[in-house]
Each structure stands twice: as C-alpha cells, then as structure tokens.
Design a protein around this motif. Structure first.
Motif, PDB file in Angstrom:
ATOM      1  N   THR A  69       0.800  -1.226   0.000  1.00  0.00           N
ATOM      2  CA  THR A  69       0.000   0.000   0.000  1.00  0.00           C
ATOM      3  C   THR A  69       0.827   1.267   0.000  1.00  0.00           C
ATOM      4  OG1 THR A  69      -0.135   0.074   2.414  1.00  0.00           O
ATOM      5  CG2 THR A  69      -1.832  -1.188   1.249  1.00  0.00           C
ATOM      6  N   SER A 221      -2.329   0.262  -9.497  1.00  0.00           N
ATOM      7  CA  SER A 221      -3.431   0.940  -8.838  1.00  0.00           C
ATOM      8  C   SER A 221      -3.601   0.370  -7.457  1.00  0.00           C
ATOM      9  CB  SER A 221      -4.721   0.754  -9.633  1.00  0.00           C
ATOM     10  OG  SER A 221      -5.081  -0.598  -9.648  1.00  0.00           O
ATOM     11  N   SER A 222      -4.190   1.162  -6.581  1.00  0.00           N
ATOM     12  CA  SER A 222      -4.362   0.704  -5.212  1.00  0.00           C
ATOM     13  C   SER A 222      -5.621   1.269  -4.622  1.00  0.00           C
ATOM     14  CB  SER A 222      -3.166   1.138  -4.369  1.00  0.00           C
ATOM     15  OG  SER A 222      -3.354   0.805  -3.034  1.00  0.00           O
ATOM     16  N   ASN A 223      -6.356   0.435  -3.910  1.00  0.00           N
ATOM     17  CA  ASN A 223      -7.536   0.904  -3.206  1.00  0.00           C
ATOM     18  C   ASN A 223      -7.231   1.188  -1.749  1.00  0.00           C
ATOM     19  OD1 ASN A 223      -9.272   0.809  -5.354  1.00  0.00           O
ATOM     20  ND2 ASN A 223      -9.789  -1.331  -5.026  1.00  0.00           N
ATOM     21  N   VAL A 225      -4.228   2.932   0.121  1.00  0.00           N
ATOM     22  CA  VAL A 225      -2.984   3.611  -0.161  1.00  0.00           C
ATOM     23  C   VAL A 225      -2.589   4.485   1.012  1.00  0.00           C
ATOM     24  CG1 VAL A 225      -1.810   5.098  -1.811  1.00  0.00           C
ATOM     25  CG2 VAL A 225      -3.629   3.629  -2.582  1.00  0.00           C
ATOM     26  N   ILE A 230      -0.260   8.782  -1.859  1.00  0.00           N
ATOM     27  CA  ILE A 230      -1.248   9.574  -2.564  1.00  0.00           C
ATOM     28  C   ILE A 230      -1.193  11.056  -2.263  1.00  0.00           C
ATOM     29  CG2 ILE A 230      -2.824   7.636  -2.574  1.00  0.00           C
ATOM     30  CD1 ILE A 230      -4.453   9.055  -0.527  1.00  0.00           C
ATOM     31  N   GLN A 247      -8.978   5.849  -3.111  1.00  0.00           N
ATOM     32  CA  GLN A 247      -7.803   5.506  -2.323  1.00  0.00           C
ATOM     33  C   GLN A 247      -8.068   5.724  -0.837  1.00  0.00           C
ATOM     34  OE1 GLN A 247      -5.008   8.008  -4.484  1.00  0.00           O
ATOM     35  NE2 GLN A 247      -4.235   6.192  -5.510  1.00  0.00           N
ATOM     36  N   ASN A 392     -11.563   7.158   3.080  1.00  0.00           N
ATOM     37  CA  ASN A 392     -11.779   6.552   1.771  1.00  0.00           C
ATOM     38  C   ASN A 392     -12.369   7.630   0.869  1.00  0.00           C
ATOM     39  OD1 ASN A 392     -12.288   4.853  -0.413  1.00  0.00           O
ATOM     40  ND2 ASN A 392     -14.248   4.183   0.413  1.00  0.00           N
TER      41      ASN A 392
END
Length: 414
Positions: A69, A221-223, A225, A230, A247, A392
């Motif tokens: 992450t 890509s990352s959910n 992070v 970011i 993210q 989020n």
C-alpha cells in the motif's frame, strides 16, 4: 473475532486446504508447508513488502489480492510477493507491487493506473492509443461491453494498444477496467463520458505512454494507499495533500480528531444549491434511524460528533471523531443538489473540490472529477479499521438523487 491468518497457515497439515475469510488482512505472511490457500474477496496487504512469502514447494494460491500500500522507489519495499519455489501454482491472484523469485514476472512493468478517455463524441466511433511495457506475454481483457482492445495479446517488451468504442449515446458514462493477465492479474481503471458536439476530439489520441526508461516498479493501482503514496504536494501550497478517487489512508499524523470539510468550486454553469449530508453508519453499512442523518434539517448528531453549519450560504461539516460512539463504524459525507430539476447535476459544477481542514488549516484536498449526471454524490468516508480512523475517497453517486442514497443506507424517504 480477529482472524489470525499466520496461525492458520502455520497450523494446517501438509497438503491441506486453508480457506481465508472475506476482508483485508495486514501482513507479512509466510507459507512454510505445502498447502492450497483460497481467498474469498480476500486482500493481504502491508505498507512495505514483502506481503506474502512462499517458502515451500507444493503451494497453490487462489482468489487473492496481494498488495503493497505504500509505493516506494526501493524495489524490496514495493515487493508484494516472494516465491522461493518454482512449482507454486497461481489462480486468480491480483498483485499490486513487485514480484520476486518468479522468472520474467519480476522484471519491469510500466502500465497505467487509470486511463482517462475524456469526452467522446456521441453516436460516433472513437479510438485511443496507449503504449505499455510488459516483461511477459499478457492477455488483455476489457470489462466494458462497448469498449474493445486490440491486440488482445501482448508480447514481452513495448506494445502499442488501441482502445476503441462503439457508437455510444449522449450521456453515457464509461467506467470499468482493463485487466492485464499473465500468471497474475494487474488492473487499470478506465473512464470517460459521451457528449454531443465534442470540440477538439481527435481519433487515436495517446492516453498513456510508457517511459523511455521504464521504472523499476509497476505504476499499479491501489484501493488501500498510504499517505506517502497519494499525498502529492500542490505547487501552490506544499503543505496541502492531494487525494485521488478510490484511495484510502490513515489519518494518523495528518488530521486531528476535530475535522472540518467544505465543498468549493470555481464556478457553476447554472446556479444551484448544493447541501451537505452526513450519514452515521454501523458495521452493517446501515444507519440506525433518521437521527443518524445529519443535514440542515437535523444539524447536529445526538453525540455532538457531527454538525452541519450554514453561515449565510457558507456550508461546512464539522466532525469530532473523539465523540463518535463506538457502534458507528463509518461516517459517510455526501453532497446533494437541492430540488428535483433533472437538468441540475454535478456536470454543471466546475472543478468541485472537497477541502479537509484540521487545527484551523487545510490539510487535504480531494478533486471530485469526472462527475456527469449525478445529482447526489458520496465524497468522503471516514471509517474505523483496527482501532484507527481512515479516509476513503469515493467521489461517486446517483443520478436519482438523495432518495436513492438514503435507501442504500437503510433510511426510508417519502
């Protein structure tokens, strides 16, 4: 009940099957004996790699997502999976991060995280080009019905890909994924919108190009992070972090318990009233009752932890996380355009920005881009995870308005 993944892996018999629960589990994890490990919408993650180390022969991994992450230029820190055995079998395993110990897969990947197509002309076929670099043969797959990709198979090295759309109706919103499938799955999100009379549109516009010296880490890509990944400083104000859609990050070290949110914009194509709404949700994702919705008609929660203020049209949300009851697991921050005029939607708002303040200063900024026919959006969620609060960034919503959102949270609207 807390699930101890490492204990399951250590205590299983040789050649046994280990079934993992739904959810996100922080590693690292080590597989030290032959077994079959099967996930169920399961994510194994860590801020720094490795996340999963396979140190035994005879291992099979199925239905997992393995994710680092916290992006890093250090290849070891961004390694999500390490294998010391050549006979490991993988089935439906998505990776975000580097691979080590698997020939070719551990070499350079330069693929996009998000592909922005922008505006496409209505009732016309459109095409775009991207160039990627992959170290192995890859199969491409689009999850969007009217979007095709060619070629469908990539050779190792640099590849040019054409993304083509069928004739689409005005008002169509494109959102989906392109999957890069090799031994593992890597994912790129794709979005765009269809409008009439698009000016300046040119076929075969380049939407992504691999660098001439491909990086040592994948542009994945990352959910989930971290702040280091970011929060890119703005040129005008390096103290303000920029959040990207979809993210997540911990607020620790960034925000204090007392938080203020304001939605601002640079202009409106037509004048509209936009009101804030805050939903206090329990673990089942539902609001307990009407008093769990905080808005201009119910401006303060019973606990005093959420307030909606309107100072002569300057609308703010105040959240004090220290006052939020333990049974509340998510605070969903939404914005809705007042009234029932179908022509009023977020496409008429120019550059909407959610500004997040703490200690009297703006700390984070979320640009809610690519909104079209939505009249109500969920902008930000604050949620509890392992005894800490996280953010989020959602930035998505409903064309059917506030009623639909309320119903999704278990509230009845007449």
């Amino acid at each position: 009940m807390k699930v101890d993944i490492q204990q399951l892996l250590d205590n299983c018999l040789p050649d046994a099957s280990v079934q993992l629960a739904v959810g996100e589990f922080e590693g690292p994890f080590y597989i030290r004996k032959p077994c079959t490990v099967t996930g169920a919408s399961t994510t194994l993650w860590a801020k720094k790699g490795p996340v999963l180390v396979i140190a035994s022969k005879g291992v099979k991994i199925k239905n997992l997502r393995v994710e680092v992450t916290e992006h890093s230029a250090n290849a070891d820190d961004f390694t999500c999976l390490v294998s010391t055995a050549a006979d490991t079998k993988y089935e439906n395993v998505e990776v975000i991060g580097n691979i080590k110990g698997i020939r070719d897969e551990e070499d350079v990947w330069d693929i996009p995280q998000v592909i922005h197509l922008g505006e496409l002309p209505a009732e016309s076929r459109a095409s775009f080009v991207m160039e990627v670099q992959v170290p192995v043969g890859v199969r491409l797959k689009s999850t969007i019905r009217d979007i095709s990709i060619s070629p469908e198979h990539l050779m190792p090295g640099r590849n040019k890909i054409t993304i083509a759309s069928e004739k689409l109706k005005e008002g169509t919103f494109i959102y989906g994924e392109i999957l890069f499938e090799s031994m593992f799955i890597r994912r790129a999100y794709i979005n765009g919108s269809v409008r009439p009379n698009v000016s300046g549109y040119v076929n075969n516009r380049v939407v992504y190009q691999a660098s001439s010296h491909a990086p040592a880490v994948m542009s994945g890509s990352s959910n989930t992070v971290s702040a280091l990944n970011i929060i890119a400083p703005m040129v005008s104000d390096p103290s303000v972090g920029i959040l990207k859609r979809g993210q997540r990050l911990s607020i620790n070290g960034i925000l204090e318990d007392k938080i203020q949110l304001n939605l601002t914009w640079s202009g409106m194509i037509q004048q509209m009233d936009v009101d804030p709404y805050v939903f206090m949700l329990e673990k089942n994702g539902k609001a307990r009752g009407d008093d769990s919705l905080i808005f201009f008609g119910n401006p303060s929660s019973r606990c005093g932890g959420v307030k909606c203020l309107d100072d002569n049209g300057d609308k703010s949300i105040l959240i004090d996380l220290a006052k939020i009851p333990a049974e509340i697991s998510t605070i969903s921050v939404a914005y809705s355009i007042y009234g029932n005029n179908a022509n009023n939607n977020f496409s008429k708002i120019v550059d909407p920005v959610v500004r997040i303040l703490s200690e009297g200063r703006e700390k984070l900024r979320f640009f809610a881009k690519d909104l079209l026919i939505e009249t109500t959006i969920v902008a930000i969620e604050f949620y509890r995870y392992k005894n800490e609060w996280k953010i989020n960034t959602v930035g998505a919503g409903f064309r059917d308005g506030l009623k639909r959102l309320c119903e999704s949270y278990g509230l009845s609207v007449i």
